[in-house]
Design a protein around this motif. Structure first.
Motif, PDB file in Angstrom:
ATOM      1  N   GLN A   1       0.808  -1.217   0.000  1.00  0.00           N
ATOM      2  CA  GLN A   1       0.000   0.000   0.000  1.00  0.00           C
ATOM      3  C   GLN A   1       0.844   1.270   0.000  1.00  0.00           C
ATOM      4  O   GLN A   1       0.310   2.377  -0.014  1.00  0.00           O
ATOM      5  N   GLY A   2       2.180   1.112   0.027  1.00  0.00           N
ATOM      6  CA  GLY A   2       3.060   2.261   0.158  1.00  0.00           C
ATOM      7  C   GLY A   2       3.405   2.929  -1.160  1.00  0.00           C
ATOM      8  O   GLY A   2       2.947   2.538  -2.237  1.00  0.00           O
TER       9      GLY A   2
ATOM     10  N   PRO B   1      11.291  -6.731  -0.584  1.00  0.00           N
ATOM     11  CA  PRO B   1      11.397  -5.308  -0.919  1.00  0.00           C
ATOM     12  C   PRO B   1      12.430  -4.574  -0.070  1.00  0.00           C
ATOM     13  O   PRO B   1      13.083  -3.641  -0.557  1.00  0.00           O
ATOM     14  N   ALA B   2      12.601  -4.992   1.182  1.00  0.00           N
ATOM     15  CA  ALA B   2      13.608  -4.348   2.032  1.00  0.00           C
ATOM     16  C   ALA B   2      15.006  -4.532   1.456  1.00  0.00           C
ATOM     17  O   ALA B   2      15.815  -3.598   1.450  1.00  0.00           O
ATOM     18  N   LEU B   3      15.290  -5.717   0.945  1.00  0.00           N
ATOM     19  CA  LEU B   3      16.598  -5.979   0.349  1.00  0.00           C
ATOM     20  C   LEU B   3      16.788  -5.153  -0.921  1.00  0.00           C
ATOM     21  O   LEU B   3      17.882  -4.633  -1.165  1.00  0.00           O
ATOM     22  N   ALA B   4      15.727  -5.011  -1.713  1.00  0.00           N
ATOM     23  CA  ALA B   4      15.810  -4.188  -2.920  1.00  0.00           C
ATOM     24  C   ALA B   4      16.123  -2.737  -2.557  1.00  0.00           C
ATOM     25  O   ALA B   4      16.972  -2.093  -3.188  1.00  0.00           O
ATOM     26  N   LEU B   5      15.456  -2.217  -1.538  1.00  0.00           N
ATOM     27  CA  LEU B   5      15.702  -0.841  -1.117  1.00  0.00           C
ATOM     28  C   LEU B   5      17.115  -0.681  -0.573  1.00  0.00           C
ATOM     29  O   LEU B   5      17.817   0.280  -0.893  1.00  0.00           O
TER      30      LEU B   5
ATOM     31  N   HIS C   1       1.942   4.460  13.682  1.00  0.00           N
ATOM     32  CA  HIS C   1       2.341   5.584  14.537  1.00  0.00           C
ATOM     33  C   HIS C   1       3.855   5.669  14.672  1.00  0.00           C
ATOM     34  O   HIS C   1       4.396   6.720  15.025  1.00  0.00           O
ATOM     35  N   LEU C   2       4.543   4.572  14.379  1.00  0.00           N
ATOM     36  CA  LEU C   2       6.013   4.555  14.391  1.00  0.00           C
ATOM     37  C   LEU C   2       6.588   5.018  13.060  1.00  0.00           C
ATOM     38  O   LEU C   2       7.727   5.495  13.000  1.00  0.00           O
ATOM     39  N   VAL C   3       5.802   4.838  12.005  1.00  0.00           N
ATOM     40  CA  VAL C   3       6.302   4.914  10.636  1.00  0.00           C
ATOM     41  C   VAL C   3       6.240   6.342  10.091  1.00  0.00           C
ATOM     42  O   VAL C   3       5.260   7.057  10.291  1.00  0.00           O
ATOM     43  N   THR C   4       7.307   6.748   9.401  1.00  0.00           N
ATOM     44  CA  THR C   4       7.316   8.047   8.739  1.00  0.00           C
ATOM     45  C   THR C   4       7.025   7.927   7.240  1.00  0.00           C
ATOM     46  O   THR C   4       6.703   8.920   6.600  1.00  0.00           O
ATOM     47  N   ARG C   5       7.132   6.700   6.715  1.00  0.00           N
ATOM     48  CA  ARG C   5       6.914   6.528   5.279  1.00  0.00           C
ATOM     49  C   ARG C   5       6.612   5.066   4.975  1.00  0.00           C
ATOM     50  O   ARG C   5       7.295   4.170   5.467  1.00  0.00           O
TER      51      ARG C   5
ATOM     52  N   LEU D   1       7.366  -2.221  -3.218  1.00  0.00           N
ATOM     53  CA  LEU D   1       8.182  -2.647  -4.348  1.00  0.00           C
ATOM     54  C   LEU D   1       7.389  -2.593  -5.643  1.00  0.00           C
ATOM     55  O   LEU D   1       7.954  -2.504  -6.724  1.00  0.00           O
ATOM     56  N   GLY D   2       6.070  -2.622  -5.538  1.00  0.00           N
ATOM     57  CA  GLY D   2       5.233  -2.576  -6.731  1.00  0.00           C
ATOM     58  C   GLY D   2       3.814  -2.999  -6.406  1.00  0.00           C
ATOM     59  O   GLY D   2       3.492  -3.344  -5.264  1.00  0.00           O
ATOM     60  N   ASP D   3       2.972  -2.979  -7.413  1.00  0.00           N
ATOM     61  CA  ASP D   3       1.562  -3.302  -7.227  1.00  0.00           C
ATOM     62  C   ASP D   3       1.334  -4.812  -7.285  1.00  0.00           C
ATOM     63  O   ASP D   3       0.669  -5.337  -8.196  1.00  0.00           O
ATOM     64  N   PHE D   4       1.900  -5.503  -6.324  1.00  0.00           N
ATOM     65  CA  PHE D   4       1.717  -6.946  -6.209  1.00  0.00           C
ATOM     66  C   PHE D   4       1.996  -7.330  -4.756  1.00  0.00           C
ATOM     67  O   PHE D   4       2.527  -6.533  -3.983  1.00  0.00           O
TER      68      PHE D   4
END
Length: 244
Positions: free
Chosen positions: A88-89, A142-146, A123-127, A131-134
């Motif tokens: 959803q990000g 996705p964390a490893l990709a980032l 409430h912890l998260v700033t962003r 990784l995509g619409d899937f």
């Protein structure tokens, strides 16, 4: 730069963090990665990190208490961002990686699992980042990709800085086609312009190829690039008008 990964599966990162440019960057202390398991912060005898959602539904949700405790156990650097990996990000892009690499000291990355996390974790998260619409089985992918996308932009990771400036997405266009030896392979020849030694002609050909590829493969990028060019042209005209 410091990366803190909040993950139920620290072993997922063992091999990638020791391989290739990523491994070299960490070995040379260009960046540091710390793995924190929320399960270590549970207080029940079964070390439970998930539970059924209120209101019913399929699957399990990650509980908020272990995630909060894990994040709050970390040091806080001045320019910190707390990210949640979720479909959803905001979709990852090169511009995002550039922003993180140039203006953050610390990225805390929460890797979701099961059907996601309790909404109060936000409430912890700033962003929120995607990784995509899937949908994937876990947030570690996705964390490893980032992680890879940001660390490779840090000074000292890539030997030739110029190569970073000529890649796809750096100027809004896809990369141009590239060739190496032999000059002919199975009847396919390297374009003559690349063998000419005429650097001006080569640069022109490459730019034309970038435009052609972007038009065909990514019309969305092509449209955005055209709009930026128009905007830049208008800005230049306004500057010239002020000079007059």
């Amino acid at each position: 730069m410091r990366f803190d990964l909040i993950t139920l599966f620290p072993d997922f990162f063992s091999s990638p963090l020791q391989s290739g440019l990523l491994g070299k960057a960490l070995a040379n202390r260009i960046a540091e990665v710390h793995l924190t398991n929320p399960r270590d912060f549970t207080t029940d005898k079964h070390h439970k990190v998930d539970d059924e959602p209120y209101g019913g539904g399929v699957g399990m949700l990650m509980k908020p208490e272990p995630i909060f405790a894990a994040v709050e156990s970390l040091p806080v650097l001045p320019r910190r961002e707390v990210l949640l990996m979720t479909p959803q990000g905001e979709p990852m892009c090169q511009r995002m990686f550039q922003e993180f690499a140039s203006s953050r000291d610390q990225l805390v990355i929460i890797c979701g699992h099961y059907e996601g996390v309790d909404e109060r974790v936000l409430h912890l998260v700033t962003r929120e980042v995607s990784l995509g619409d899937f949908v994937l089985t876990c947030g570690e992918i996705p964390a490893l990709a980032l992680l890879n996308g940001v660390i490779r932009l840090l000074p000292g990771t890539v030997g030739k800085v110029e190569s970073l400036k000529l890649e796809s997405f750096e100027d809004g266009l896809l990369d141009y086609p590239q060739y190496t030896r032999p000059a002919e392979f199975r009847g396919w020849r390297v374009p003559e312009v690349l063998l000419s030694g005429n650097h001006q002609a080569i640069a022109h050909w490459r730019h034309e190829q970038q435009i052609e590829r972007t038009q065909k493969r990514r019309p969305d990028l092509w449209q955005a690039w055209q709009e930026r060019q128009k905007s830049a042209s208008l800005d230049e005209r306004e500057k010239d008008d002020h000079k007059l």
